[in-house]
Design an enzyme around this catalytic site. Sequence first.
Site, PDB file in Angstrom:
ATOM      1  N   GLY A   1       0.824  -1.201   0.000  1.00 55.93           N
ATOM      2  CA  GLY A   1       0.000   0.000   0.000  1.00 55.93           C
ATOM      3  C   GLY A   1       0.859   1.251   0.000  1.00 55.93           C
ATOM      4  N   CYS A   2       0.267   2.373   0.392  1.00 53.62           N
ATOM      5  CA  CYS A   2       1.004   3.635   0.441  1.00 53.62           C
ATOM      6  C   CYS A   2       2.272   3.465   1.265  1.00 53.62           C
ATOM      7  CB  CYS A   2       0.119   4.725   1.041  1.00 53.62           C
ATOM      8  SG  CYS A   2       0.968   6.308   1.275  1.00 53.62           S
TER       9      CYS A   2
END
Length: 262
Positions: free
Chosen positions: A103-104
């Site tokens: 993810g981020c």
Amino acid sequence: MVLTRCLAITTTISSSSTSPLLLISSSLSSKLPLSLSKPDPITFPRKIRLISIYKPPMNILNKLGFGFKPSPDPASMENSSVAQGPDDDVPAPGQQFAEFGAGCFWGVELAFQRVAGVTKTEVGYSQGFMPNPSYEDVCTGTTNHNEVVRVQYDPKECSFETLLDAFWAKHDPTTLNRQGNDVGAQYRSGIYFYTPEQEKAAKESLERQQKLLNRKIVTEILPAKKFFRAEEYHQQYLAKGGRFGFKQSAEKGCNDPIRCYG
């Protein structure tokens, strides 16, 4: 007699090859300046310059990883072999590399910063075909890069299995190209190994993790490829304060909840 003279005058005028009007016009033309009688045509240099105003389509769907994806520019593909090559960076003496996508990369990096034995973390882009991509390039969803965290760790103090535990705990490995509200191929789940031992440990760890979940894990396990370090403002983003200026602890062993956007 009169009729004969009229016919003679008429015949004379008719047989003339040039009319009086044309003679007068010709006479005047020969006495006028050249610029008035026949102006030279104005010529311009013929320089044709082609300017392309085409820009690849860009909309919110592309930014989220969906919708129409334009074919990559062939010019940008010339060095794709560089981006697809192995990560040839060298860790510090006695250290090893590991690389993860979950993810981020802001929150993922902070999670690994807190692991004892981790000596350095960097966020960047990998697994794509464009060399030296920018954040904006990656966000188009057309470069195939993943947002990754490259972890440097001391194997005497931290095992690769410990890093895998932190990886599984930080994200949901069952959502394809998505973590929470972050949607796109750059947010996919991935473990990128540097050694055969890491590959083996990653696959075994995935099998154990799958038994704990009722949904299929979509994590990819691939060799680590060229790592392109992200822009400086992304590095240790949350530890520096994030977007709101509230620093989050990167102390080893810290269990404070991670605010993904600061």
